[in-house]
Design a protein around this motif. Sequence first.
Motif, PDB file in Angstrom:
ATOM      1  N   TRP A  26       0.823  -1.209   0.000  1.00 17.02           N
ATOM      2  CA  TRP A  26       0.000   0.000   0.000  1.00 17.02           C
ATOM      3  C   TRP A  26       0.862   1.265   0.000  1.00 17.02           C
ATOM      4  O   TRP A  26       0.493   2.268  -0.621  1.00 17.02           O
ATOM      5  CB  TRP A  26      -0.963  -0.011   1.184  1.00 17.02           C
ATOM      6  CG  TRP A  26      -2.147  -0.884   0.922  1.00 17.02           C
ATOM      7  CD1 TRP A  26      -2.339  -2.169   1.348  1.00 17.02           C
ATOM      8  CD2 TRP A  26      -3.289  -0.554   0.129  1.00 17.02           C
ATOM      9  NE1 TRP A  26      -3.532  -2.658   0.873  1.00 17.02           N
ATOM     10  CE2 TRP A  26      -4.135  -1.691   0.130  1.00 17.02           C
ATOM     11  CE3 TRP A  26      -3.688   0.574  -0.565  1.00 17.02           C
ATOM     12  CZ2 TRP A  26      -5.355  -1.713  -0.549  1.00 17.02           C
ATOM     13  CZ3 TRP A  26      -4.905   0.553  -1.251  1.00 17.02           C
ATOM     14  CH2 TRP A  26      -5.720  -0.574  -1.233  1.00 17.02           C
ATOM     15  N   LEU A  29       1.862   1.711  -3.535  1.00 17.01           N
ATOM     16  CA  LEU A  29       0.756   2.245  -4.327  1.00 17.01           C
ATOM     17  C   LEU A  29       0.578   3.736  -4.085  1.00 17.01           C
ATOM     18  O   LEU A  29       0.320   4.506  -5.015  1.00 17.01           O
ATOM     19  CB  LEU A  29      -0.540   1.506  -3.973  1.00 17.01           C
ATOM     20  CG  LEU A  29      -0.637   0.057  -4.443  1.00 17.01           C
ATOM     21  CD1 LEU A  29      -1.941  -0.564  -3.964  1.00 17.01           C
ATOM     22  CD2 LEU A  29      -0.527  -0.041  -5.957  1.00 17.01           C
ATOM     23  N   TYR A  30       0.712   4.146  -2.839  1.00 15.58           N
ATOM     24  CA  TYR A  30       0.611   5.570  -2.530  1.00 15.58           C
ATOM     25  C   TYR A  30       1.726   6.348  -3.242  1.00 15.58           C
ATOM     26  O   TYR A  30       1.494   7.421  -3.796  1.00 15.58           O
ATOM     27  CB  TYR A  30       0.695   5.801  -1.024  1.00 15.58           C
ATOM     28  CG  TYR A  30       0.726   7.267  -0.649  1.00 15.58           C
ATOM     29  CD1 TYR A  30      -0.428   8.033  -0.680  1.00 15.58           C
ATOM     30  CD2 TYR A  30       1.927   7.884  -0.292  1.00 15.58           C
ATOM     31  CE1 TYR A  30      -0.396   9.390  -0.358  1.00 15.58           C
ATOM     32  CE2 TYR A  30       1.966   9.230   0.041  1.00 15.58           C
ATOM     33  CZ  TYR A  30       0.796   9.971   0.004  1.00 15.58           C
ATOM     34  OH  TYR A  30       0.839  11.300   0.319  1.00 15.58           O
ATOM     35  N   ALA A  33       0.977   6.770  -6.797  1.00 11.65           N
ATOM     36  CA  ALA A  33      -0.143   7.670  -7.045  1.00 11.65           C
ATOM     37  C   ALA A  33       0.161   9.117  -6.687  1.00 11.65           C
ATOM     38  O   ALA A  33      -0.686   9.976  -6.807  1.00 11.65           O
ATOM     39  CB  ALA A  33      -1.369   7.206  -6.240  1.00 11.65           C
ATOM     40  N   MET A  73      -0.409  -3.757  -7.139  1.00 15.95           N
ATOM     41  CA  MET A  73      -1.788  -3.433  -6.787  1.00 15.95           C
ATOM     42  C   MET A  73      -2.572  -4.675  -6.388  1.00 15.95           C
ATOM     43  O   MET A  73      -3.256  -4.687  -5.352  1.00 15.95           O
ATOM     44  CB  MET A  73      -2.478  -2.734  -7.958  1.00 15.95           C
ATOM     45  CG  MET A  73      -3.914  -2.311  -7.651  1.00 15.95           C
ATOM     46  SD  MET A  73      -4.623  -1.232  -8.922  1.00 15.95           S
ATOM     47  CE  MET A  73      -4.732  -2.366 -10.310  1.00 15.95           C
ATOM     48  N   ASN A 216      -6.385   4.987  -8.603  1.00 10.81           N
ATOM     49  CA  ASN A 216      -7.245   5.723  -7.677  1.00 10.81           C
ATOM     50  C   ASN A 216      -7.246   4.991  -6.333  1.00 10.81           C
ATOM     51  O   ASN A 216      -7.848   3.924  -6.194  1.00 10.81           O
ATOM     52  CB  ASN A 216      -8.655   5.813  -8.251  1.00 10.81           C
ATOM     53  CG  ASN A 216      -9.572   6.685  -7.416  1.00 10.81           C
ATOM     54  OD1 ASN A 216      -9.504   6.680  -6.188  1.00 10.81           O
ATOM     55  ND2 ASN A 216     -10.442   7.419  -8.083  1.00 10.81           N
ATOM     56  N   LEU A 217      -6.575   5.551  -5.340  1.00  8.86           N
ATOM     57  CA  LEU A 217      -6.446   4.876  -4.046  1.00  8.86           C
ATOM     58  C   LEU A 217      -7.794   4.695  -3.360  1.00  8.86           C
ATOM     59  O   LEU A 217      -8.009   3.699  -2.661  1.00  8.86           O
ATOM     60  CB  LEU A 217      -5.496   5.666  -3.141  1.00  8.86           C
ATOM     61  CG  LEU A 217      -4.014   5.650  -3.533  1.00  8.86           C
ATOM     62  CD1 LEU A 217      -3.219   6.520  -2.566  1.00  8.86           C
ATOM     63  CD2 LEU A 217      -3.464   4.226  -3.533  1.00  8.86           C
ATOM     64  N   GLY A 221      -9.085   1.062  -2.156  1.00  8.85           N
ATOM     65  CA  GLY A 221      -9.436   0.793  -0.774  1.00  8.85           C
ATOM     66  C   GLY A 221     -10.856   0.283  -0.645  1.00  8.85           C
ATOM     67  O   GLY A 221     -11.121  -0.695   0.077  1.00  8.85           O
TER      68      GLY A 221
END
Length: 260
Positions: A26, A29-30, A33, A73, A216-217, A221
């Motif tokens: 995660w 991923l952040y 993004a 992801m 798109n987080l 989520g």
Amino acid sequence: MPLSSRIRAMAAPHWLTLFGLILAGWVALYAMALPPGMVAAANLYGVEFWQSLCVVTPDLAGYWGVAAMWAVMVAAMMAPTFLPALATYDDLIHSGAATRAGFGLLLVGYLMIWLGFSAVAAGLQITLYRAGLVSPVGQSLTPWLSGALLIGAGAYQFSAIKEACLTQCREPLTFFMQHWRPGLRNPIELGLRLGALCLGCCWALMLLGFVGGVMNLAFMGLATLIMIFEKLPDLGRHLTKPLGWGLIAAGIAAIANALI
């Protein structure tokens, strides 16, 4: 196993390693993004690798970069949905029927299926991008594609394949009893089987990333929570079909707005 005992059991090294990997996924991923301004700011502080990490658009990253992004992801999103099965396997470890090595092999087999999905999804994203149907960050540019994906995912919620896969995902102990064999090779086989079942449950929901944007987080989520809840026996049975109707309605609305 009582909740207090379960919490203590999840402080074991193999659980902490798993939670660390999910957290790392995660965080990655952040990082991918991050908006360009923050990437540039990171470079000012000498963290040059952030720039290459954040380049995940098809025009700049190419197939392998996009495939790597999808791999991170799906690992970050799908590993949490596998926790009930891993918890059941952990119970078997405590009973002496399984080993901690098998725990890791089970997870490896499961993620191998989703890595295969990543390779296909990356190819699909690049194809849609070159056709002008999605943006560089994987977001649909046409309500027709968005509507088709939403309606398709909604309809799949009512399919016999989805129901069959969900039934086995919701009953991991029964699954293990049916397919258990001695030897270290068996956990990988079990992981592959469970990964295929999970793919059968969730592939259509994962492709909805093209509606809201692949990176798109908020979507990732929300989708992760939905897929976790769907696999819970008591809650999931009341979620699957209403979710299907909601997705179909959203797809029809998207297309209707395009016609107005």
